[in-house]
Design a protein around this motif. Structure first.
Motif, PDB file in Angstrom:
ATOM      1  N   THR A 144       0.835  -1.204   0.000  1.00  0.00           N
ATOM      2  CA  THR A 144       0.000   0.000   0.000  1.00  0.00           C
ATOM      3  C   THR A 144       0.866   1.249   0.000  1.00  0.00           C
ATOM      4  N   ALA A 145       1.930   1.249   0.802  1.00  0.00           N
ATOM      5  CA  ALA A 145       2.827   2.408   0.869  1.00  0.00           C
ATOM      6  C   ALA A 145       3.466   2.690  -0.490  1.00  0.00           C
ATOM      7  N   ARG A 146       3.907   1.652  -1.177  1.00  0.00           N
ATOM      8  CA  ARG A 146       4.511   1.857  -2.507  1.00  0.00           C
ATOM      9  C   ARG A 146       3.502   2.454  -3.476  1.00  0.00           C
ATOM     10  N   ASN A 147       2.262   1.983  -3.422  1.00  0.00           N
ATOM     11  CA  ASN A 147       1.221   2.550  -4.296  1.00  0.00           C
ATOM     12  C   ASN A 147       0.954   4.013  -3.961  1.00  0.00           C
TER      13      ASN A 147
ATOM     14  N   VAL B 167      11.210   2.201  -2.150  1.00  0.00           N
ATOM     15  CA  VAL B 167      11.989   1.319  -1.270  1.00  0.00           C
ATOM     16  C   VAL B 167      12.001   1.872   0.158  1.00  0.00           C
ATOM     17  N   VAL B 168      12.265   3.169   0.308  1.00  0.00           N
ATOM     18  CA  VAL B 168      12.331   3.770   1.642  1.00  0.00           C
ATOM     19  C   VAL B 168      10.975   3.653   2.341  1.00  0.00           C
ATOM     20  N   ALA B 169       9.899   3.998   1.665  1.00  0.00           N
ATOM     21  CA  ALA B 169       8.565   3.894   2.270  1.00  0.00           C
ATOM     22  C   ALA B 169       8.270   2.459   2.670  1.00  0.00           C
ATOM     23  N   SER B 170       8.603   1.529   1.803  1.00  0.00           N
ATOM     24  CA  SER B 170       8.360   0.112   2.083  1.00  0.00           C
ATOM     25  C   SER B 170       9.141  -0.348   3.304  1.00  0.00           C
ATOM     26  N   GLU B 171      10.395   0.030   3.415  1.00  0.00           N
ATOM     27  CA  GLU B 171      11.221  -0.365   4.560  1.00  0.00           C
ATOM     28  C   GLU B 171      10.711   0.249   5.860  1.00  0.00           C
TER      29      GLU B 171
END
Length: 154
Positions: free
Chosen positions: A28-31, A49-53
């Motif tokens: 969801t964050a990547r989207n 990548v940063v948001a996902s991590e």
């Protein structure tokens, strides 16, 4: 560059998005990064990548991951910069801890997230609310003159 951690902040920005603290939260964050920045943005891949991590860490290491929610804000900074803020419900354990990179062994399957964030971000840090909520933020890219570059809590 890693900024100092542990600063208390009393008037945080309201997160743009609320994400359920579950396994699908990084997706969801990547989207949401794509919706906020656009796939053509020069930092799109790094921001994803940063948001996902950061969201993965909120799910795995905070109360947000046990039925809570995660606040997520993605903001453009100038033409080629961005900032990602992830607000969690606070640490799982009673003793509050600040997120910090660690050095996993080659055989460990996890533990590299903040090392990746540190490598991709121009700076990042954490802020703790009096309520125990934690904000982990990261700035990516250069900030254009006149763009807001104040870290949360400044």
């Amino acid at each position: 560059m890693h900024s100092p951690t542990g600063t208390t902040w009393t008037d945080p920005p309201v997160p743009q998005h609320r994400v359920c603290g579950e396994a699908s939260a990084p997706y969801t964050a990547r989207n949401l990064v794509t919706a906020a920045l656009g796939a053509e943005h020069p930092l799109h891949a790094d921001a994803c990548v940063v948001a996902s991590e950061l969201v993965t860490n909120a799910v795995r290491h905070s109360r947000s991951g046990i039925g809570g929610r995660i606040g997520l804000t993605i903001a453009r900074l100038g033409a080629e910069g961005c900032r990602i803020d992830v607000l969690d419900d606070g640490p799982l354990h009673t003793a509050p801890t600040s997120p910090a990179p660690r050095r996993p062994t080659l055989h460990e399957a996890s533990g590299r997230g903040l090392l990746i964030v540190a490598a991709l971000a121009s700076e990042w840090g954490t802020v703790t609310r009096p309520t125990g909520q934690r904000l982990v933020w990261a700035r990516l890219g250069a900030v254009a003159d006149g763009a807001s570059d104040a870290s949360p809590g400044d």
